[in-house]
Structures are given as C-alpha cells and as structure tokens.
Design a protein around this motif. Structure first.
Motif: not given
Length: 285
Positions: A134-144, A213-221, A230-233
């Motif tokens: 349930g994390l939002q696409a952002g730095v946290l999901a991309g970092g993990l 990998a970041l296209l799907y998890t960190a987003g395009f913001g 940024a962790l959750q956006s």
C-alpha cells in the motif's frame, strides 16, 4: 624446421597482439566519441536556471533541481538500508555460517539476482511495495526496490573482500584472546574495508544510473518536494527525467543536458571508487 616453426609462432603472436591492441583502440575511440557527442550536445544547455529551478508551464521554465534532489533522496534511502544489510549478511556467510549448503544456496541466489533485468525488479517492486503493502509511488517505494536490486552487489563485493583477509590474521587475534565478534570488528572488517567501500560506491553509481525499475516505483513527478513529502509522492530521478524529456516532451536538448550531468556523475563515482581502492587498500612496503 625449428626456425620455420619459430617464425610462424612469432607471426601469429604479432597478429594476435595487433588484434588486441586494435580492439582496445576501437573501444576507446567509441567511448570517446559517445562521451564527446553527449558533452557537445549537453554542455551548452547546462545553466544556473536549469540546475536551480523546477519546470513550470506557467513561468515557461525548465529546471531539474527536483530531479537532482530526488536522486539524492533515493541514494540516501537505498544505501541506508542496503549497506548494513549487505555487509552483515556477507559477514555472517563468511565468518559465522557453518551450514555450507546454506552458504551455497545464498551464493546461488545472489548470482541469480545479479543477472535479473532491472525492469523485472521494477515490476516486482510495484506489485509488492505499492499494491501489496500500500505504499505510494515515490522515493520510499523506489528506494526499497533498489535495495533488493543492489543487495547482491554489496554482498558479493563484501564477500570477496572478506576472503582476501589472510586466515592468519583471524587465528592470531583469536590466539591473543579476542572473541569472535571482536576479531571480526577489529581485524577482519578493517582489512576488508577497501573492497567494501569500493563496492558501496559502485552500488551508488548503479542507483544513480537506474531508470527502468524507478519508472514503476518512484514515478514521473517533476515537482520540488521535501524529503518527507517525496517519500510518498511521485518523484522522478535524473534518469527518469531524461526519459520524460526525451520521449514524452520531445525536448532533446534538455535530455542531452541531463545526460551530461549523469555522465559527469558516473565518471566522478568511478574515480572515487578507484581512489578509495588505492587509499584504503593494503600499503606496499
């Protein structure tokens, strides 16, 4: 007869030497052409406005400051998790593990993870961290996601560094009364520090250069956010911004400027890895 055989062998050696040197020259020329072309197209577009502002439709400006900060955020999150995890795993496998079958199994898993394409890590990261947790696409999901991707690199480099420490060092420390952990902490790790640091620096380089990998998890913001926001956006790193500007917006000059910055960061990271290996490596008497 022997003289003829000797001449033929020298001729073959000469041909092979020419091919090896020629291949090296071709590789260097191709690399120089690629770097030179990127710099030629990208350097004129690197301005203070580009580096210190964010893109805005209303103000008609293009800036990559959010992407630079997002890249830094991703590196901090990923390395803060993967360094202790990877180093501790390698220390356990090399110094404490007694089940050799487990060690071989983990080694096989590490090698397998190293060869998996990064886009698959992105898909798995999206399914697990975003949809399942349930994390939002952002730095946290991309970092993990990047933690999972670069963990095999940290473990492999640390293992190789630990194996270079002579066994006599361990035996000497134990003979002097050191405990197992004290021996690892004061003898083994300091002598393996050069390889560990080099591996960590190279892992940072892979994180900075990652995009699939970041296209799907960190987003395009492309919006400027604080670290906590940024962790959750949605937060695009430099590589994702390069993809956005080159494909979706058609701003090729900006894309080349971002590519130039990434190329400079890559060269700087490689230089830092070589410098760390030289400075921290064993001193020659």
């Amino acid at each position: 007869m022997a003289s003829t055989h000797h001449k033929m062998r020298r001729a073959k050696d000469g041909v092979l030497r020419t091919l090896v040197y020629g291949s090296g020259v071709v590789v260097c020329l191709v690399l120089a052409l690629i770097i030179g072309y990127i710099f030629f197209r990208g350097v004129p577009g690197i301005t203070a406005e580009l580096l210190t502002t964010q893109s805005s439709y209303t103000q008609n400006t293009i800036g990559i400051l959010p992407n630079i900060l997002n890249t830094l955020y991703i590196v901090l999150v990923a390395m803060a998790i993967v360094i202790p995890l990877g180093v501790c795993a390698a220390v356990y496998l090399n110094e404490y593990a007694t089940n050799r079958r487990l060690v071989r199994l983990v080694g096989f898993a590490v090698e397998t993870l190293t060869g998996i394409p990064s886009v698959i890590f992105g898909l798995v990261g999206m399914l697990f961290f975003i949809q399942l947790l349930g994390l939002q696409a952002g730095v946290l999901a991309g970092g993990l996601t990047l933690v999972v991707m670069v963990l095999p690199t940290i473990i492999s480099n640390t293992l190789e560094s630990l194996k270079t420490v002579p066994q006599a060092y361990r035996e000497g420390a134990l003979a002097l009364g050191s405990g197992k952990w004290h021996m690892v902490r004061t003898v083994v790790l300091p002598n393996a520090l050069d390889g560990i640091v080099t591996g960590c620096i190279l892992a940072v380089g892979r994180i900075i250069g990652e995009s699939a990998a970041l296209l799907y998890t960190a987003g395009f913001g492309l919006i400027l956010n604080s670290f906590m926001t940024a962790l959750q956006s949605s937060s695009a790193t430099l590589t994702v911004a390069l993809y956005v500007y080159a494909t979706e917006r058609g701003q090729i000059d900006v894309a080349f400027s971002v590519a130039t910055i990434l190329m400079l960061l890559t060269l700087l990271i490689n230089f830092a890895a070589n410098l760390a290996s030289a400075k921290l490596g064993p001193k020659k008497e």
